[in-house]
Design a protein around this motif. Structure first.
Motif, PDB file in Angstrom:
ATOM      1  N   SER A   2      59.427   1.135 -52.881  1.00 27.12           N
ATOM      2  CA  SER A   2      58.788   1.161 -54.196  1.00 27.12           C
ATOM      3  C   SER A   2      59.705   1.806 -55.226  1.00 27.12           C
ATOM      4  O   SER A   2      59.265   2.212 -56.292  1.00 27.12           O
ATOM      5  CB  SER A   2      57.458   1.919 -54.128  1.00 27.12           C
ATOM      6  OG  SER A   2      57.670   3.263 -53.742  1.00 27.12           O
ATOM      7  N   GLY A   3      61.001   1.913 -54.878  1.00 26.63           N
ATOM      8  CA  GLY A   3      61.959   2.487 -55.806  1.00 26.63           C
ATOM      9  C   GLY A   3      62.109   3.985 -55.673  1.00 26.63           C
ATOM     10  O   GLY A   3      62.892   4.602 -56.395  1.00 26.63           O
ATOM     11  N   GLY A   4      61.361   4.599 -54.752  1.00 23.73           N
ATOM     12  CA  GLY A   4      61.466   6.031 -54.539  1.00 23.73           C
ATOM     13  C   GLY A   4      62.432   6.346 -53.413  1.00 23.73           C
ATOM     14  O   GLY A   4      63.296   5.538 -53.052  1.00 23.73           O
ATOM     15  N   ARG A   5      62.273   7.517 -52.829  1.00 26.66           N
ATOM     16  CA  ARG A   5      63.154   7.961 -51.760  1.00 26.66           C
ATOM     17  C   ARG A   5      62.324   8.511 -50.609  1.00 26.66           C
ATOM     18  O   ARG A   5      61.103   8.581 -50.681  1.00 26.66           O
ATOM     19  CB  ARG A   5      64.135   9.018 -52.293  1.00 26.66           C
ATOM     20  CG  ARG A   5      65.086   8.442 -53.334  1.00 26.66           C
ATOM     21  CD  ARG A   5      66.042   9.462 -53.903  1.00 26.66           C
ATOM     22  NE  ARG A   5      66.962   8.827 -54.848  1.00 26.66           N
ATOM     23  CZ  ARG A   5      67.848   9.474 -55.586  1.00 26.66           C
ATOM     24  NH1 ARG A   5      67.944  10.795 -55.499  1.00 26.66           N
ATOM     25  NH2 ARG A   5      68.640   8.821 -56.417  1.00 26.66           N
ATOM     26  N   LEU A   6      62.997   8.881 -49.570  1.00 26.97           N
ATOM     27  CA  LEU A   6      62.321   9.498 -48.442  1.00 26.97           C
ATOM     28  C   LEU A   6      61.840  10.890 -48.827  1.00 26.97           C
ATOM     29  O   LEU A   6      62.420  11.543 -49.693  1.00 26.97           O
ATOM     30  CB  LEU A   6      63.266   9.584 -47.247  1.00 26.97           C
ATOM     31  CG  LEU A   6      63.855   8.269 -46.750  1.00 26.97           C
ATOM     32  CD1 LEU A   6      64.851   8.533 -45.634  1.00 26.97           C
ATOM     33  CD2 LEU A   6      62.766   7.324 -46.268  1.00 26.97           C
ATOM     34  N   GLN A   7      60.795  11.332 -48.155  1.00 23.51           N
ATOM     35  CA  GLN A   7      60.236  12.657 -48.421  1.00 23.51           C
ATOM     36  C   GLN A   7      59.864  13.335 -47.111  1.00 23.51           C
ATOM     37  O   GLN A   7      59.463  12.675 -46.146  1.00 23.51           O
ATOM     38  CB  GLN A   7      58.964  12.567 -49.270  1.00 23.51           C
ATOM     39  CG  GLN A   7      59.138  11.999 -50.652  1.00 23.51           C
ATOM     40  CD  GLN A   7      57.804  11.834 -51.353  1.00 23.51           C
ATOM     41  OE1 GLN A   7      56.748  11.808 -50.715  1.00 23.51           O
ATOM     42  NE2 GLN A   7      57.834  11.719 -52.667  1.00 23.51           N
ATOM     43  N   LEU A   8      59.957  14.638 -47.108  1.00 19.10           N
ATOM     44  CA  LEU A   8      59.397  15.462 -46.045  1.00 19.10           C
ATOM     45  C   LEU A   8      58.485  16.470 -46.730  1.00 19.10           C
ATOM     46  O   LEU A   8      58.922  17.202 -47.631  1.00 19.10           O
ATOM     47  CB  LEU A   8      60.499  16.159 -45.255  1.00 19.10           C
ATOM     48  CG  LEU A   8      60.157  16.567 -43.818  1.00 19.10           C
ATOM     49  CD1 LEU A   8      59.791  15.343 -42.983  1.00 19.10           C
ATOM     50  CD2 LEU A   8      61.322  17.299 -43.179  1.00 19.10           C
ATOM     51  N   ILE A   9      57.220  16.476 -46.341  1.00 21.13           N
ATOM     52  CA  ILE A   9      56.197  17.254 -47.039  1.00 21.13           C
ATOM     53  C   ILE A   9      55.626  18.315 -46.105  1.00 21.13           C
ATOM     54  O   ILE A   9      55.175  17.997 -44.998  1.00 21.13           O
ATOM     55  CB  ILE A   9      55.059  16.342 -47.538  1.00 21.13           C
ATOM     56  CG1 ILE A   9      55.609  15.255 -48.469  1.00 21.13           C
ATOM     57  CG2 ILE A   9      53.978  17.157 -48.242  1.00 21.13           C
ATOM     58  CD1 ILE A   9      54.576  14.212 -48.871  1.00 21.13           C
ATOM     59  N   ASP A  10      55.651  19.565 -46.549  1.00 24.52           N
ATOM     60  CA  ASP A  10      54.907  20.629 -45.873  1.00 24.52           C
ATOM     61  C   ASP A  10      53.531  20.702 -46.513  1.00 24.52           C
ATOM     62  O   ASP A  10      53.399  20.979 -47.709  1.00 24.52           O
ATOM     63  CB  ASP A  10      55.627  21.974 -46.024  1.00 24.52           C
ATOM     64  CG  ASP A  10      56.734  22.141 -45.009  1.00 24.52           C
ATOM     65  OD1 ASP A  10      56.436  22.573 -43.883  1.00 24.52           O
ATOM     66  OD2 ASP A  10      57.888  21.818 -45.340  1.00 24.52           O
ATOM     67  N   LEU A  11      52.513  20.443 -45.722  1.00 26.10           N
ATOM     68  CA  LEU A  11      51.141  20.371 -46.214  1.00 26.10           C
ATOM     69  C   LEU A  11      50.358  21.568 -45.671  1.00 26.10           C
ATOM     70  O   LEU A  11      50.322  21.793 -44.459  1.00 26.10           O
ATOM     71  CB  LEU A  11      50.509  19.057 -45.753  1.00 26.10           C
ATOM     72  CG  LEU A  11      49.131  18.670 -46.261  1.00 26.10           C
ATOM     73  CD1 LEU A  11      48.928  17.174 -46.092  1.00 26.10           C
ATOM     74  CD2 LEU A  11      48.022  19.407 -45.522  1.00 26.10           C
ATOM     75  N   TYR A  12      49.753  22.327 -46.573  1.00 27.48           N
ATOM     76  CA  TYR A  12      48.916  23.467 -46.189  1.00 27.48           C
ATOM     77  C   TYR A  12      47.489  23.204 -46.677  1.00 27.48           C
ATOM     78  O   TYR A  12      47.249  23.097 -47.882  1.00 27.48           O
ATOM     79  CB  TYR A  12      49.448  24.764 -46.796  1.00 27.48           C
ATOM     80  CG  TYR A  12      50.773  25.198 -46.224  1.00 27.48           C
ATOM     81  CD1 TYR A  12      50.837  26.020 -45.104  1.00 27.48           C
ATOM     82  CD2 TYR A  12      51.973  24.772 -46.799  1.00 27.48           C
ATOM     83  CE1 TYR A  12      52.057  26.414 -44.574  1.00 27.48           C
ATOM     84  CE2 TYR A  12      53.192  25.159 -46.273  1.00 27.48           C
ATOM     85  CZ  TYR A  12      53.230  25.980 -45.164  1.00 27.48           C
ATOM     86  OH  TYR A  12      54.440  26.359 -44.646  1.00 27.48           O
ATOM     87  N   TYR A  13      46.576  23.102 -45.725  1.00 31.24           N
ATOM     88  CA  TYR A  13      45.168  22.851 -46.030  1.00 31.24           C
ATOM     89  C   TYR A  13      44.400  24.139 -45.778  1.00 31.24           C
ATOM     90  O   TYR A  13      44.498  24.733 -44.694  1.00 31.24           O
ATOM     91  CB  TYR A  13      44.653  21.725 -45.134  1.00 31.24           C
ATOM     92  CG  TYR A  13      43.194  21.380 -45.300  1.00 31.24           C
ATOM     93  CD1 TYR A  13      42.763  20.594 -46.359  1.00 31.24           C
ATOM     94  CD2 TYR A  13      42.251  21.815 -44.372  1.00 31.24           C
ATOM     95  CE1 TYR A  13      41.420  20.255 -46.500  1.00 31.24           C
ATOM     96  CE2 TYR A  13      40.911  21.482 -44.496  1.00 31.24           C
ATOM     97  CZ  TYR A  13      40.499  20.702 -45.565  1.00 31.24           C
ATOM     98  OH  TYR A  13      39.173  20.360 -45.693  1.00 31.24           O
ATOM     99  N   ASP A  14      43.643  24.580 -46.795  1.00 29.06           N
ATOM    100  CA  ASP A  14      42.958  25.873 -46.719  1.00 29.06           C
ATOM    101  C   ASP A  14      41.544  25.704 -47.260  1.00 29.06           C
ATOM    102  O   ASP A  14      41.258  26.007 -48.423  1.00 29.06           O
ATOM    103  CB  ASP A  14      43.746  26.906 -47.532  1.00 29.06           C
ATOM    104  CG  ASP A  14      43.246  28.332 -47.314  1.00 29.06           C
ATOM    105  OD1 ASP A  14      42.189  28.505 -46.676  1.00 29.06           O
ATOM    106  OD2 ASP A  14      43.918  29.265 -47.790  1.00 29.06           O
ATOM    107  N   TRP A  15      40.652  25.208 -46.403  1.00 35.21           N
ATOM    108  CA  TRP A  15      39.288  24.934 -46.849  1.00 35.21           C
ATOM    109  C   TRP A  15      38.508  26.204 -47.188  1.00 35.21           C
ATOM    110  O   TRP A  15      37.740  26.211 -48.165  1.00 35.21           O
ATOM    111  CB  TRP A  15      38.551  24.115 -45.791  1.00 35.21           C
ATOM    112  CG  TRP A  15      37.147  23.792 -46.171  1.00 35.21           C
ATOM    113  CD1 TRP A  15      36.007  24.245 -45.591  1.00 35.21           C
ATOM    114  CD2 TRP A  15      36.732  22.943 -47.252  1.00 35.21           C
ATOM    115  NE1 TRP A  15      34.902  23.743 -46.230  1.00 35.21           N
ATOM    116  CE2 TRP A  15      35.316  22.933 -47.256  1.00 35.21           C
ATOM    117  CE3 TRP A  15      37.410  22.199 -48.210  1.00 35.21           C
ATOM    118  CZ2 TRP A  15      34.577  22.208 -48.175  1.00 35.21           C
ATOM    119  CZ3 TRP A  15      36.673  21.472 -49.137  1.00 35.21           C
ATOM    120  CH2 TRP A  15      35.279  21.483 -49.114  1.00 35.21           C
TER     121      TRP A  15
END
Length: 454
Positions: free
Chosen positions: A274-287
């Protein structure tokens, strides 16, 4: 109405045919590798029955060594370590077993391109304009024209993608370089001599008998697998025959496993088509605190993007110099978000895992490991795939990291967008999934949210 609002983003994800390298003019000056560097590399082994991997690579030419810390997707325990020395000796070991290899050649020197590599021209890879080289090891080696940094390489028909590259990065902990005693005393060790006919390294060949799992795990530069691009083809999957059979077998559908109230996950995303790049995401979920944070690292970018989301519908997207505030009509997803309105499609083998598969309002396809209930992957309606590389129940992030900077509020570098409830379909379920799940996806949220402003 909402599909029309997202049409530009959907069209942007149309599959593009990759172009071969174009040769124009004489070869450029060769950029040698730094004598020491740390890189994070991602690879996909699912086409050969393996799993996704994230690899920390430490190259240390002054000491004649390199080290690869290999983490398989959703693996527990310590990573696999591959320590290679310039004399051709390599140790491949985990916490319980070891295999030793002796190769005819050692490490590639920093100026390896000047030693017989062929220049093939230029090509666009992962959103970068690249010089393309080839030698006895690399079928294709892609180097960013602007910076000389490696972007990707292809060998034995497989691609590796460099997510980060830190010149001068070293691993000071000497214990990480030391092979354990069982590599030498014969208790859990195994030795092999390998000589490649072309003077390079070759994949260890497994014996006729079924080898232990470690022997099937290859060296960083020697892994044999299917093409990364083929494994990541951006097609929203219809239910497979296996999934359809499982869903129609007459047995009661399983109940989706609620998310833990707090967790830390590492998610790999490919946006190149889609014209973007690769990503690595650190996701923190804190309900318990009604908040969610995505720390998004774009490929070869030193400036991560923060996406901090709150249950009142406010999201802050900021990096070191700018900020955008977006207000959604819904907040953070609750742990049991999938239980209401999701359709069970059966079981499917994905990324090397046996998974339950659900879909919700034909927007997201969610894969959950049967054995553990952990999320493995989710696919969006436009074909975008996100792979869960690690999942740490109870993982939390210190409070200071959640605070949006002052320039999100002073108007200097700030931009504010309101996404009104009437800008999406009136169906509350669609609204919840459209906003919350897109936001949960990290950086793509900003791009898709922007389409609501049209």
């Amino acid at each position: 109405m909402w599909p029309l609002l997202l049409l530009p983003f959907l069209l942007a994800n149309a599959k593009a045919t990759p172009r071969p390298p174009s040769v124009a003019g004489p070869p450029p000056p060769m950029t040698p590798w730094p004598e020491q560097f740390h890189a994070v590399v991602v690879t996909n082994l699912t086409a050969s029955g393996g799993r996704l991997q994230v690899i920390d690579l430490y190259y240390d030419w002054p000491r004649g060594r390199d080290l690869n810390l290999v983490r398989d997707q959703l693996s527990d325990g310590e990573p696999l370590r591959n320590v290679e020395w310039t004399n051709g000796t390599a140790y491949l070991f985990d916490a319980a077993s070891c295999r030793v290899f002796q190769f005819a050649v050692g490490l590639l020197p920093p100026d390896w391109k000047a030693r017989g590599a062929a220049y093939l021209g230029r090509a666009r890879v992962d959103g970068f304009d690249c010089h393309v080289w080839s030698n006895f090891l690399f079928i294709r080696y892609y180097e960013d024209v602007a910076t000389g940094r490696p972007v990707a390489w292809n060998f034995i028909g497989m691609e590796r993608h460099v997510l980060s590259f830190e010149p001068g990065g070293v691993l000071e902990d000497s214990s990480k370089w030391q092979a354990p005693a069982y590599c030498f005393d014969g208790s859990n060790g195994d030795a092999a001599d390998e000589v490649h006919g072309q003077g390079g390294r070759a994949d260890p060949q497994p014996p006729p008998m079924s080898p232990p799992p470690l022997m099937l795990l290859p060296l960083l530069l020697l892994l044999a697998a299917g093409s990364f691009a083929a494994a990541n083809a951006k097609v929203t999957p219809p239910p497979s025959a296996t999934a359809a059979a499982g869903a129609g077998a007459g047995a009661p559908a399983p109940v989706p496993t609620p998310w833990p109230e707090q967790f830390h996950a590492v998610v790999f995303t490919n946006l190149t088509e889609s014209g973007g790049r690769l990503q690595l995401i650190d996701l923190y979920y804190d309900w318990p605190r009604r908040r969610n944070l995505n720390l998004v690292r774009h490929q070869l970018s030193a400036d991560p993007l923060y996406d901090v989301e709150w249950t009142n519908g406010t999201s802050y997207y900021f990096d070191s110099g700018s900020c955008r505030t977006t207000r959604f009509p819904v907040g953070v997803l609750p742990p049991d978000w999938l239980a209401d309105g999701a359709v069970y499609l059966g079981r499917e083998h994905i990324d090397g895992f046996d998974c339950h598969l659900w879909t919700k309002v034909d927007f997201i396809w969610y894969y959950e490991e049967v054995a553990t209930g952990r999320p493995v992957r989710w696919n969006f309606f436009n074909g975008m795939q996100q792979h869960v590389m690690s999942f740490e129940v109870g993982g939390v992030l210190e409070d200071s990291k959640w605070q949006a900077p002052a320039y999100c509020f002073d108007g200097g570098n700030a931009d504010t967008t309101n996404v009104a409830a009437d800008q999406v379909d009136g169906d509350s379920v669609r609204s919840d999934v459209m906003n919350s799940l897109i936001r949960f996806a990290g950086a793509p949220a900003a791009a898709i949210a922007a389409s609501f402003d049209q």
